[in-house]
Design an enzyme around this catalytic site. Structure first.
Site: not given
Lengths: 324, 706, 156
Positions: B670, B456, B230
């Site tokens: 995002e 990820i 993140f």
């Protein structure tokens, strides 16, 4: 974490003898003690594993609910008698922590919890009179949003975190503790200590003593535990209320109230409890003004005035829910 | 949009514990490392007493500044913080490592670390955000200009029928990936091997080579799986150089895993911002001016800029737009981008102000946005590469039932709950970066793709399978994806919502190259084609980069290139307690072509939770006296829990952006976190009549008198 | 100096004798001594749930459990959940089908917590699952998909 010797014990006498040795700590669920060890809050020389002591039973006899100190939170919450006759107790347990922690944590250990004040829990030593006597209280100049509004001293403004303790205080429960020579019975509302001049003394348990049981008198079918928090689950209370009520025809005939999140011990609202008798349950305004009797002594800090309002409103709601 | 689609090929490994993260990699004879951290926010280290620690059982060494090699100086970025620990006596921030303890076991290392005593000199009272001067930032964190202007905003505000001016703040927040950053380092002669939890093996490799003055090929970075990042693992933070240096000095492999508390100081945070927005409008709701000023906290030695105002230059049509960004250099660890950076904090201010304007004008907030839809980029005049905000707003409103809304605040109540509906737009800049991949066909027709990308959680292996399958006409399950090694073709990094575009395009190019070499067509059996060509194996490497005239971070110079969305939220606010709960939400997004619907949907609902946390839970407070983050743990810093989120109706509208890249895809990692806080704050206003301009929205604020 | 003591741990049905520091938590013992790294350490303070394992069938946090205290108990980790023939556990299957994970780091804890949640009888409705799975934080926030997976596995 400093290293320690580890011993398992099976009998109470053996345990009490072991606890009599300086530097010895009992370990049950470990959900608090292991964190203290990791932060260096406690550095015992010896750990005594008490999990095999026969202190896990939950039973109701002669009008008293007796909960063994090693009973797990999840087991007590799921007990049929507890759920049916002491809803406030079951609710306080189920609204605490998480399912995993409730499977681990014992009733006695729950009452031994220490404050969640972030300065007390800091990863490196920062001024905190509950960590090191005389080092100061960082919360006084820092974040006071979670601090106490009752019973704090200039040495410490922390609150205690236990939901269970709040329910037990409203239930007039007794914490049974054993020392090598004698047994003591401590009212649950007084077991956790206000900081006063001795913030290092978190509770009334003396060196060498062990909590063996909690006893709750009578039934409390009309009772309710209300927990206000910002995260929907898995968070300590901002403010909580345990209410145990009696009512006839919509009028309160008896109330016992304890607050969490407002002091470093469950805060009984004794003045309000008297003032509430005779008040109509549907009359929110009257309930609020009766409650005000217990808030004249509130001393909010700069960041937590909201708790004065919140606690009174929560108490009204809890009374109404308990009576419903 | 359905969520049917590709099952993640990485799923079985993750669901059985077989997936190896950095801290899981076994290493014979590895030493466990524990860091000793500074307890003051500034000043200098006077004395370090490690005698007791060195005598503790199992301790191999206690390394201090004198023991460590001098590392090359690099800026931030690519470093998280430009001053690396143990390189000087100056203390740059509370929590800065001042010694490394190496021991045979973790228990021994951690205990010994608690026995190191330090004293400091020259410590002064920390300077907090709000107390320092606003300065123009100079660093690689500045994307585009800090000041942008078109028309005369002063005049536009003066001639407006209605104006709104308000100041909004967002809190310091921490990424808090569940995997703490970790590095296992060892040296094989002059070759450095690093198993590290990162968002870019390429950035880690290049930066570590530069720090240790090695050629890049002497540094191997391995990271197939990253346990969430993140942004916290995007740049190079101290665990990498400290583990490598400790391994060099000790001559043994060193495993350094951050504690949760260290994650609050040694992997960045999203800094607090203070933003003022002024809007002027005609009575029928057309903007006459938009002004957006912003300042964010940064560290003493780093100018991290939260590029909050960029989206205010392209979102709404206005004849005059003026934006300005500054930073304050204060006592704190280094900030870094965090999901969602820039627009994440910035759009809370703009979209709250739009709601305030809608109420001032008496115009429905959805309608107000529709009335200010621009034809071209309002600041640059460039055409939009693709823009489907109107579709997002219309489709979302329809689905949510927005037409049923009673506009008056406090007009919807159910029992103790005040019910409120809020809307906000979302937009993100489109960053792009180069990527590459190799596609190899074996004699049995098996297809192997190799790329430096790490998995990820964004579902890239499944995306790679999908692109190869689409290009070659094979089954996605026939494609094996190997990833996360600097020995594979480089990928810029899983950050900035760039990966699907870059990697997808590179994989497509490689797969097409394979077909071209075999003179084959999509759908022809590959084993047969290979045999016909007399080959037993064939490989091709594909690369993709943004066009040459692209701006910093791969932004387009030719088009106004962004992603869009609309958020509709329903909150219930307990009238007595001020507790806000989200009861439902509808979100619609336009983000180019969606390559993997299943993972994309999960990305958007996950992103929504980040906006939820920003709106209602997450704040890291800096103690004014101690100059430290007060609660460095997950009981004090609250992440959203399962019970916080209702079912979310999240979906995409049709979009395709061939100007962004050959696949037509854009970033989604995002976008989902943007606009949520404004939609929730606007819903809280609708529910309660209380306008909350400071995040997170605390019950104490909702309870208090405005 | 060696401070270790001998401990007999039964992990996934297999009894193992290990040398252990009395300070070692169960998560560290599993990872560093037994070599089972599927159990993850997220916070080391009982605040995230990533280290959830089953001890005698109950879901607990291995970061707050000292390994010496569970000598003789039956410990189940993510590595031991599949059937003897390697067939995935119904919860593992449901997580895969529902896309109930992203980065995967909290996933072993989520899966074991879900097994516990279903066994306790707390998977009756989406709201009940949300509350009883709240002790497992997922920063990727795969929560809606986790709820769907637990619902699906509960009825199997």
């Amino acid at each position: 974490m400093r290293t320690f010797d580890y011993t398992r014990v099976r009998g109470l006498e053996e345990t009490l003898a072991a606890l009599g040795e300086p530097g010895t700590q009992p370990i049950a669920g470990g959900t608090e003690l292991v964190n203290w060890l990791k932060e260096g809050i406690e550095e015992p020389r010896r750990l005594v594993d008490i999990n095999r002591l026969p202190l896990r039973d939950v039973g109701f006899a002669d009008g008293v609910l007796r909960i063994g100190a090693l009973a797990r939170m999840s087991d007590v919450a799921a007990d049929e008698i507890v759920a049916a006759r002491f809803p406030v107790l079951a609710q306080s347990l189920l609204l605490a922590a998480s399912a995993q922690l409730r499977n681990m944590a014992s009733i006695g250990g729950n009452l031994m919890q220490r404050t969640r004040c972030p300065y007390f829990r800091a990863d490196t030593a920062v001024p905190c009179n509950k960590r090191a006597e005389g080092s100061g209280c960082s919360a006084l100049h820092g974040d006071t949003g979670a601090a106490a509004i009752f019973g704090w001293s200039d040495r410490c403004v922390a609150t205690h975190p236990s939901d269970l303790a709040v329910a037990l205080a409203a239930l007039d429960a007794v914490v049974v503790v054993r020392g090598e020579r004698s047994e003591r019975r401590i009212p649950a509302s007084e077991f956790i200590r206000l900081p006063g001049d001795e913030p290092l003394r978190h509770n009334e348990l003396r060196a060498g003593e062990l909590i063996t049981a909690v006893e709750v008198p009578g039934g409390a079918e009309r009772s309710y535990y209300l927990k206000v928090r910002e995260r929907a689950s898995y968070e300590f209370a901002v403010v909580s209320v345990a209410a145990v009520v009696r009512a006839e025809g919509g009028t309160l005939t008896g109330v016992r109230l304890a607050l969490g999140g407002v002091a470093h011990r469950p805060w009984r609202l004794t003045a309000a409890e008297s003032a509430l008798v005779g008040v109509d349950l549907g009359d929110t305004t009257a309930l609020r003004s009766a409650l005000a009797a217990s808030f004249t002594e509130a001393r909010p800090l700069a960041g937590n005035e909201y708790k004065v309002t919140l606690a009174q409103r929560a108490a009204v709601r809890a009374i109404q829910e308990a009576a419903a | 949009m359905t969520t049917e689609g590709l099952v993640r090929p990485d799923g079985p490994a993750k669901l059985t514990g077989a997936a190896r993260y950095a801290a899981d990699v076994p290493a014979e004879s590895a030493l466990a490392a524990a860091l000793v951290s500074a307890t003051v926010p500034n000043g200098r280290l006077a004395e370090l007493d490690a005698a007791e620690a060195r005598d503790c059982p199992g301790v191999a060494a206690v390394l201090t500044r004198a023991d460590l090699p001098t590392l090359a100086e690099l800026p931030s970025p690519p470093l998280g913080y430009p001053a690396l620990p143990l390189q000087a006596e100056e203390i740059h921030y509370e929590g800065e490592p001042i010694a490394i303890v190496l021991a045979e076991t973790l228990e021994q290392a951690q205990y010994a670390a608690s026995r190191v005593r330090a004293t400091y000199t020259g410590v002064r009272e920390p300077i907090a955000f709000g107390e320092a001067e606003d300065v123009v930032p100079h660093s690689g964190h500045v994307l585009g200009g800090t000041d942008e202007e078109k028309g005369d905003a002063g005049a536009g505000l003066a001639e407006a029928h209605v104006t709104v001016t308000a100041t909004y703040t967002t809190a310091d927040r921490h990424h808090s990936p569940i995997e703490p950053s970790a590095t296992l380092a060892w040296w094989e002669g002059e070759q450095l091997v690093l198993h590290s939890s990162v968002q870019s093996v390429a950035v880690a490799q290049q930066t570590m080579a530069a720090l240790f003055s090695l050629p890049p090929e002497h540094v191997r970075v391995v990271c197939p799986f990253t346990g969430g990042g993140f942004g916290a693992k995007g740049y190079v933070w101290p665990h990498l150089p400290l583990a490598a240096a400790a391994a060099k000095v000790s001559g043994r492999p060193v495993r350094l895993v951050m504690t949760r508390a260290q994650m609050f100081t040694l992997s960045g945070h999203q800094p607090a911002t203070r933003q003022t927005v002024s809007l002027g409008a005609t009575r029928d709701g057309r903007l006459t001016a938009l002004r957006h000023d912003s300042v964010n906290a940064s560290g003493r030695a780093v100018d991290y800029l939260e590029n909050t105002t960029h989206s205010s230059t392209w979102l709404y049509a206005s004849p005059a737009i003026e934006t300005r960004m500054r930073v304050q250099r204060v006592d704190r660890p280094g900030p870094t981008p965090m999901r969602a950076p820039h627009e994440g904090p910035g759009m809370f201010a703009l979209e709250s102000a739009m709601d305030e304007l809608a109420y001032e004008l008496g115009i429905d907030p959805v309608e107000l946005r529709l009335r200010n839809e621009p034809d071209v980029d309002p600041m640059t005049g460039l055409p939009f590469s693709s823009r489907r905000l109107v579709e997002c707003l219309r489709e979302g409103a329809e689905r949510f039932g927005w037409a049923e809304r009673s506009p008056e605040p406090r007009s919807m109540r159910e029992g103790n709950d005040l019910v409120g509906w809020g809307v906000a737009a979302a937009t993100m800049d489109t960053f792009r970066a180069p990527s590459s991949a190799k596609v190899r066909i074996g004699a049995d027709g098996r297809i192997v793709v190799e790329t430096g990308m790490q998995e990820i959680g964004t579902g890239l292996p499944a995306m790679v399978q999908a692109v190869v399958a689409e290009t070659l006409g094979c089954d996605p399950g026939d494609v094996e994806v190997r990833h996360g090694d600097s020995g594979f073709p480089p990928h810029a990094g899983t950050m900035g919502s760039m990966s699907a575009m870059g990697l997808g395009s590179a994989v497509q190019a490689a797969a097409r190259e394979v077909l071209a070499k075999l003179d084959g067509r999509q759908g022809q059996p590959l084993a047969g084609l290979l045999a016909e060509s007399g080959l037993t194996e064939l490989e091709a490497e594909g690369r993709w980069s943004p066009e040459e005239d692209a701006l910093a971070a791969g932004r387009s110079a030719r088009y106004s290139m962004h992603t869009y969305g609309a958020i509709f939220a329903e909150v219930r606010v307990d009238a007595d307690f001020g507790v806000v709960r989200l009861s439902r939400a509808v979100t619609r997004y336009a983000a180019g072509r969606i390559l993997n619907p299943l993972a994309a949907h999960s990305q958007l609902t996950g992103g929504f939770a980040w906006g939820y946390g920003q709106a209602l839970l997450e704040h890291s407070d800096v103690d004014p006296v101690l100059g430290r983050f007060v609660s460095k743990n997950l009981a004090g810093y609250l992440l959203p829990a399962n019970a916080d989120l209702p079912d979310l109706d999240a979906a995409f509208v049709e979009d395709d952006d061939r100007f962004a890249n050959p696949l037509g895809a854009k970033g989604i990692g995002e976008l989902g976190a943007v606009g949520v806080a404004a939609a929730i704050a606007n819903a809280v206003f609708h529910a309660t009549g209380r306008r909350v301009r400071n995040l997170p929205i605390r019950l104490a604020t909702v309870l208090s008198e405005p | 100096m060696n401070q270790d003591t001998r401990l007999s741990l039964t992990v996934n049905g297999e009894e193992r004798e290990i040398e252990i520091d009395p300070r070692a938590t169960l998560v560290d013992a599993l990872r560093d001594r037994v070599g089972l790294t599927g159990t993850k350490k997220g916070c080391d303070r009982g605040e995230c749930g990533a280290c959830t394992v089953l001890v005698d069938g109950r879901r607990v946090l291995s970061c707050l459990t000292l390994a010496v205290t569970v000598g003789g108990a039956e410990i189940t980790t993510i590595e031991g959940l599949a059937g003897e023939d390697g067939e995935p556990h119904p919860v593992q299957r449901a997580f895969l089908e529902s896309d109930a994970f992203q980065c995967g780091f909290c996933t072993p804890g989520q899966v074991l917590s879900a097994v516990g949640c279903i066994a306790e009888g707390h998977a009756g409705s989406p709201d009940e699952i949300r509350e009883w799975m709240s002790g497992n934080l997922c920063r990727c926030a795969a929560y809606p998909q986790i709820v769907a997976a637990v619902s699906k596995a509960a009825v199997r």
